[in-house]
Design a protein around this motif. Sequence first.
Motif, PDB file in Angstrom:
ATOM      1  N   SER B  12       0.851  -1.183   0.000  1.00 41.35           N
ATOM      2  CA  SER B  12       0.000   0.000   0.000  1.00 41.35           C
ATOM      3  C   SER B  12       0.891   1.239   0.000  1.00 41.35           C
ATOM      4  O   SER B  12       1.817   1.339   0.810  1.00 41.35           O
ATOM      5  N   VAL B  13       0.634   2.145  -0.941  1.00 39.91           N
ATOM      6  CA  VAL B  13       1.431   3.372  -1.012  1.00 39.91           C
ATOM      7  C   VAL B  13       0.503   4.565  -1.220  1.00 39.91           C
ATOM      8  O   VAL B  13      -0.646   4.421  -1.651  1.00 39.91           O
ATOM      9  N   GLN B  14       1.032   5.723  -0.936  1.00 40.09           N
ATOM     10  CA  GLN B  14       0.277   6.963  -1.109  1.00 40.09           C
ATOM     11  C   GLN B  14       0.452   7.441  -2.542  1.00 40.09           C
ATOM     12  O   GLN B  14       1.533   7.281  -3.155  1.00 40.09           O
ATOM     13  N   GLU B  15      -0.598   8.026  -3.067  1.00 39.11           N
ATOM     14  CA  GLU B  15      -0.539   8.605  -4.410  1.00 39.11           C
ATOM     15  C   GLU B  15       0.635   9.559  -4.515  1.00 39.11           C
ATOM     16  O   GLU B  15       0.891  10.350  -3.600  1.00 39.11           O
ATOM     17  N   GLY B  16       1.357   9.465  -5.628  1.00 33.18           N
ATOM     18  CA  GLY B  16       2.488  10.354  -5.838  1.00 33.18           C
ATOM     19  C   GLY B  16       3.820   9.791  -5.379  1.00 33.18           C
ATOM     20  O   GLY B  16       4.877  10.241  -5.816  1.00 33.18           O
ATOM     21  N   LYS B  38      -3.084  -6.913 -13.418  1.00 36.26           N
ATOM     22  CA  LYS B  38      -4.402  -7.519 -13.509  1.00 36.26           C
ATOM     23  C   LYS B  38      -5.401  -6.761 -12.630  1.00 36.26           C
ATOM     24  O   LYS B  38      -5.218  -6.647 -11.422  1.00 36.26           O
ATOM     25  N   TYR B  39      -6.472  -6.291 -13.276  1.00 32.67           N
ATOM     26  CA  TYR B  39      -7.592  -5.698 -12.550  1.00 32.67           C
ATOM     27  C   TYR B  39      -8.602  -6.801 -12.247  1.00 32.67           C
ATOM     28  O   TYR B  39      -8.640  -7.829 -12.940  1.00 32.67           O
ATOM     29  N   ASP B  84      -3.272   2.724 -10.656  1.00 30.39           N
ATOM     30  CA  ASP B  84      -2.279   1.637 -10.663  1.00 30.39           C
ATOM     31  C   ASP B  84      -2.675   0.522  -9.711  1.00 30.39           C
ATOM     32  O   ASP B  84      -2.041  -0.540  -9.700  1.00 30.39           O
ATOM     33  N   SER B  85      -3.678   0.732  -8.887  1.00 31.70           N
ATOM     34  CA  SER B  85      -4.127  -0.290  -7.943  1.00 31.70           C
ATOM     35  C   SER B  85      -4.590  -1.519  -8.708  1.00 31.70           C
ATOM     36  O   SER B  85      -5.539  -1.465  -9.504  1.00 31.70           O
ATOM     37  N   LEU B 109      -1.273  -4.280  -5.286  1.00 33.84           N
ATOM     38  CA  LEU B 109      -0.874  -2.907  -5.001  1.00 33.84           C
ATOM     39  C   LEU B 109      -2.112  -2.042  -4.798  1.00 33.84           C
ATOM     40  O   LEU B 109      -3.023  -2.064  -5.627  1.00 33.84           O
ATOM     41  N   THR B 110      -2.114  -1.297  -3.721  1.00 35.34           N
ATOM     42  CA  THR B 110      -3.179  -0.323  -3.461  1.00 35.34           C
ATOM     43  C   THR B 110      -2.536   1.045  -3.360  1.00 35.34           C
ATOM     44  O   THR B 110      -1.644   1.258  -2.533  1.00 35.34           O
ATOM     45  N   VAL B 111      -2.976   1.959  -4.225  1.00 36.17           N
ATOM     46  CA  VAL B 111      -2.472   3.322  -4.188  1.00 36.17           C
ATOM     47  C   VAL B 111      -3.576   4.203  -3.619  1.00 36.17           C
ATOM     48  O   VAL B 111      -4.652   4.339  -4.216  1.00 36.17           O
TER      49      VAL B 111
END
Lengths: 116, 113
Positions: B12-16, B38-39, B84-85, B109-111
Amino acid sequence: DTAVSQTPKYLVTQMGNDKSIKCEQNLGHDTMYWYKQDSKKFLKIMFSYNNKELIINETVPNRFSPKSPDKAHLNLHINSLELGDSAVYFCASSQAWGTGRAGELFFGEGSRLTVL
Amino acid sequence: DQQVKQNSPSLSVQEGRISILNCDYTNSMFDYFLWYKKYPAEGPTFLISISSIKDKNEDGRFTVFLNKSAKHLSLHIVPSQPGDSAVYFCAATPNTNAGKSTFGDGTTLTVKP
């Protein structure tokens, strides 16, 4: 225009039944594949066909039988379905080996099979 | 025997900010490496690749690094965007043979905006 399309997208059936999943690609690729994504999310190859000929047949039960009527189509027939067959099945295709994008796989949207 | 491993099931990351996804492999015969995205309810789609003759390949916000001696590759996304998540799969293959692709089990990945 969908490049690799597979039907049905969802399939719920009883143990012991026979079912088929169809796949078509309009990319002009010579090679098509079936992959299985199990509950642990691994993508594992099941079969590969090159120009209608079987070239990869991983350790898959005989109940699974692929059929390629032409190089644009690869269908998967499953006999006597078992609980453990529940998974998402992905069809894919690729360019001929030696071409620019030969290493890439182009996947369909997946067919989620649930066996009750 | 899992020849391609993605040891982080989720990130998990913050946008930017930068997202770094890692992948390790064991088979020395692998010489072509790919990342797929993959979505949910969709098939994996190709994102970026790298040949073993290179140690870096860049495409816009996406860069893949390969460390052959460590048998390790990583995908850098910078800046990360909410779109991008997705689940990212690492894949490895010998001789650019798509049919011999071996996949890792993915990193989600979760943005966050």
